[in-house]
Design a protein around this motif. Structure first.
Motif, PDB file in Angstrom:
ATOM      1  N   GLN A  36       0.861  -1.189   0.000  1.00  0.00           N
ATOM      2  CA  GLN A  36       0.000   0.000   0.000  1.00  0.00           C
ATOM      3  C   GLN A  36       0.893   1.233   0.000  1.00  0.00           C
ATOM      4  OE1 GLN A  36      -3.605   0.254   0.648  1.00  0.00           O
ATOM      5  NE2 GLN A  36      -3.739  -1.896   0.086  1.00  0.00           N
ATOM      6  N   THR A  70      -1.752   2.076  -5.060  1.00  0.00           N
ATOM      7  CA  THR A  70      -1.760   3.462  -4.564  1.00  0.00           C
ATOM      8  C   THR A  70      -3.003   3.697  -3.710  1.00  0.00           C
ATOM      9  OG1 THR A  70      -2.797   4.182  -6.620  1.00  0.00           O
ATOM     10  CG2 THR A  70      -0.407   4.349  -6.485  1.00  0.00           C
ATOM     11  N   MET A  71      -2.795   4.416  -2.623  1.00  0.00           N
ATOM     12  CA  MET A  71      -3.880   4.659  -1.667  1.00  0.00           C
ATOM     13  C   MET A  71      -4.617   5.952  -2.005  1.00  0.00           C
ATOM     14  SD  MET A  71      -1.904   3.609   1.843  1.00  0.00           S
ATOM     15  CE  MET A  71      -3.406   3.551   2.817  1.00  0.00           C
ATOM     16  N   THR A  97      -0.688   2.009   5.705  1.00  0.00           N
ATOM     17  CA  THR A  97       0.306   2.426   4.703  1.00  0.00           C
ATOM     18  C   THR A  97       1.598   1.614   4.854  1.00  0.00           C
ATOM     19  OG1 THR A  97      -0.591   4.651   4.858  1.00  0.00           O
ATOM     20  CG2 THR A  97       1.537   4.416   3.764  1.00  0.00           C
ATOM     21  N   ASP A  98       1.944   0.848   3.815  1.00  0.00           N
ATOM     22  CA  ASP A  98       3.221   0.117   3.830  1.00  0.00           C
ATOM     23  C   ASP A  98       4.380   1.017   3.445  1.00  0.00           C
ATOM     24  OD1 ASP A  98       2.124  -2.504   4.419  1.00  0.00           O
ATOM     25  OD2 ASP A  98       1.324  -2.477   2.369  1.00  0.00           O
TER      26      ASP A  98
END
Lengths: 422, 157
Positions: A36, A70-71, A97-98
């Motif tokens: 992510q 994509t976030m 979120t990675d």
């Protein structure tokens, strides 16, 4: 009774031969879960257009690699300006979120400057920081350099986002060679008006393209100088002159010639301008592809009946089978890492893009349908190929480690024979 | 065969200086009884009914119908030594492009080799493969594929 049984047999045969029921290939599924990715860009409001364009290109690059997802920025708890002051890792972990990629775009005396930070919120850690400058003009090359940086920083693998793709576009009465960025942008026609145009292949330095062009009704192997657009004929023999492939050192070209009899692989020395015979067996030998160390050539041969992939040593001449499964395997493409060979496998009239280890083990089917001519991205992470449906061909790409096929060229044109810059 | 005999009859007729009306009448007769055509100028070999040879999937060997077609073409080429030809090899849309290009070449070469073995000079025959790039039939299904697995003997102009 006989009538009924033959009727039943007919129905049975109908059911068996129905293509809809044929599932010949189990598609390889990797266990990989895309990371992510949150992208935030800080810039003066006057640079709104440029900063959003830059963000679109970077996020598209990383998303199409399928290594990242994509976030949605609506989920972000911190603004770009906040994050540039202080990254609050907990806020990013909270939304899963990675990878957090922070960018700041500013104007310099003669162009742009982009500062980039890459963070891993789950390890409370900044993975890297760098800055890039570019002269005024197109932001695309700058965006692709940023994509490469984020990709390599997170995955440890070089990016391929500043690479280029050549392909053949077929028009009503002729074919042309098209050059574009790997994401499909900046298309330009670099050679046109060929009755038939096949098998473009890049020189390792990216300056030349070897191709199989029909001039009038005569197939030739031509060298196209991409800078000047000039064509130089290197094979114009009777019969076949096809499937050129540059050696990794750029000094030789392997190709298929048939003037002396059966189609065989020959090797051309660009300095002496001489061809020498490389294969000797079989009715048909074609489609050479070099190992990245230049020590082997893999090719298609029907020496044992049906077309299969073999590899032959440049040094010792020893030959080994590469494809061991299926009746019909063609179009080999040796991976830039050297460990695997991509090919087209045909089973019961179903096709697949597949890869195998060089010794033929661990076959993986990546995409099915009417697929042709796989080619590797320079980092070996993606395969591009032509996919044909309703008479038109489109370029698709799929991760070499398994993933979903995605279109690269539009449905509005006939695109085939992709070649990826090295 | 019919039309060729008629032409021969018409030519013979003109050469003899007969009236045009007589020729026309004779033509009508010949059409219904081709076996009665005059054979005085039979040194001329009729152009074969077909110049196309067909193949099985992934094959370039010649079957019996192919041999019959080639015998007729070889005879005609041997009787018309001023004619040069190009043998064009083609494949159906199955299989892959580069391999089919090589297969089409093998089909063209098979035809050339047969003609050469039956007296036609190799210098009169060029070969070219179109692989599956120029299908005669653009649809799908065996009827269509069978038409495309083909080598054509095309007279050069």
């Amino acid at each position: 009774m006989r009538l009924i049984s033959s009727l039943l047999l007919g129905l049975l045969m109908l059911a068996v031969s129905s293509p809809a029921s044929a599932v010949e290939f189990q598609i390889y599924q990797s266990g990989y879960k895309p990371l992510q990715l949150a992208w935030e860009i800080d810039a003066d409001p006057s640079l709104h257009l440029q900063s959003s364009q830059l963000g679109d290109i970077v996020q598209n690059d990383l998303a199409t690699s399928q290594s990242f997802v994509t976030m949605n920025p609506l989920s972000f708890l911190d603004s770009a300006a906040d994050s540039w002051k202080q990254v609050t890792y907990g806020d990013w972990r909270l939304i899963g979120t990675d990878v957090l990629a922070l960018c700041r775009l500013t104007v310099t005396a003669n162009g742009w400057k982009a500062e980039v930070q890459v963070h891993d919120p789950f390890r409370d850690k900044q993975l890297g920081t760098s800055s890039f400058t570019a002269a005024n003009g197109d932001l695309r090359p700058l965006a692709h350099r940023i994509s490469n940086y984020i990709y390599q920083t997170v995955l440890g693998i070089p990016g391929y986002f500043n690479s280029h793709i050549l392909y053949v576009r077929k028009l009503k009465n002729s074919s042309e060679l098209v050059y574009m960025d790997q994401d499909g942008a900046n298309q330009q026609v670099v050679a046109r008006n060929f009755p038939i145009l096949l098998s473009p292949n890049w020189s390792p330095d990216g300056k030349f393209v070897a191709l199989n062009a029909y001039v009038g009704d005569q197939p030739r192997i031509e060298l196209l100088d991409l800078q000047t657009g000039s064509l130089q004929t290197i094979a114009n023999f009777g019969g076949l002159n096809s499937t050129p492939a540059f050696s990794p050192d750029g000094r030789h070209i392997a190709a298929t010639l048939s003037y002396a009899g059966n189609p065989q692989i020959y090797i051309y020395d660009l300095r002496t301008k001489k061809w020498r015979l490389f294969t000797h067996h079989g009715d048909i030998n074609t489609s050479p592809t070099w190992s990245p160390d230049g020590k082997w050539i893999a090719f298609t041969s029907n020496r044992n009946g049906s077309p299969q992939i073999y590899r032959k040593s440049m040094e010792t001449g020893e030959v080994h089978a590469v494809s061991l499964v299926g009746d019909y395997n063609t179009s080999p493409a040796w991976s830039p890492k050297g460990d695997r060979i991509a090919m087209i496998s045909l089973k019961n009239w179903q096709y697949a893009v597949a890869t195998v280890n060089v010794d033929g083990s661990d076959i993986r089917y990546l995409a099915t349908g009417k697929v042709e001519t796989p080619a590797w991205s320079p980092n070996g992470q993606m395969l591009i190929y032509a996919y044909s449906h309703q008479g038109l061909r489109q370029l698709y790409e799929v991760p070499s480690w398994g993933g979903h096929p995605q279109a690269v060229t539009p449905v509005s044109e006939d695109a085939s024979y992709p070649a990826w810059s090295r | 065969m019919h039309s060729n005999h008629i032409k021969l009859a018409a030519v013979a007729c003109l050469a003899a200086g007969l009236l045009m009306a007589g020729c026309a009448k004779k033509e009508t007769v010949e059409t219904t009884k081709p076996e009665a055509a005059p054979v005085a100028t039979a040194k001329t070999v009729a152009k074969p009914a077909t110049n196309s040879v067909y193949f099985a999937f992934d094959k370039s060997n010649l079957d019996n119908p192919a041999v019959a077609t080639l015998n007729a073409n070889a005879e005609w080429l041997n009787a018309n030594s001023d004619v040069d030809v190009t043998v064009e090899g083609n494949c159906d849309q199955r299989g892959t492009r580069a391999y089919n290009l090589a297969l089409g070449q093998r089909r063209a070469d098979s035809v050339r080799d047969y003609l050469v073995n039956h007296g036609v000079s190799a210098s009169r025959i060029k070969t070219i493969s179109y692989g599956k790039e120029r299908p005669r039939c653009k649809g799908t299904g065996e009827a269509c594929y069978a038409q495309n697995r083909r080598a054509d003997i095309v007279v050069d102009h």
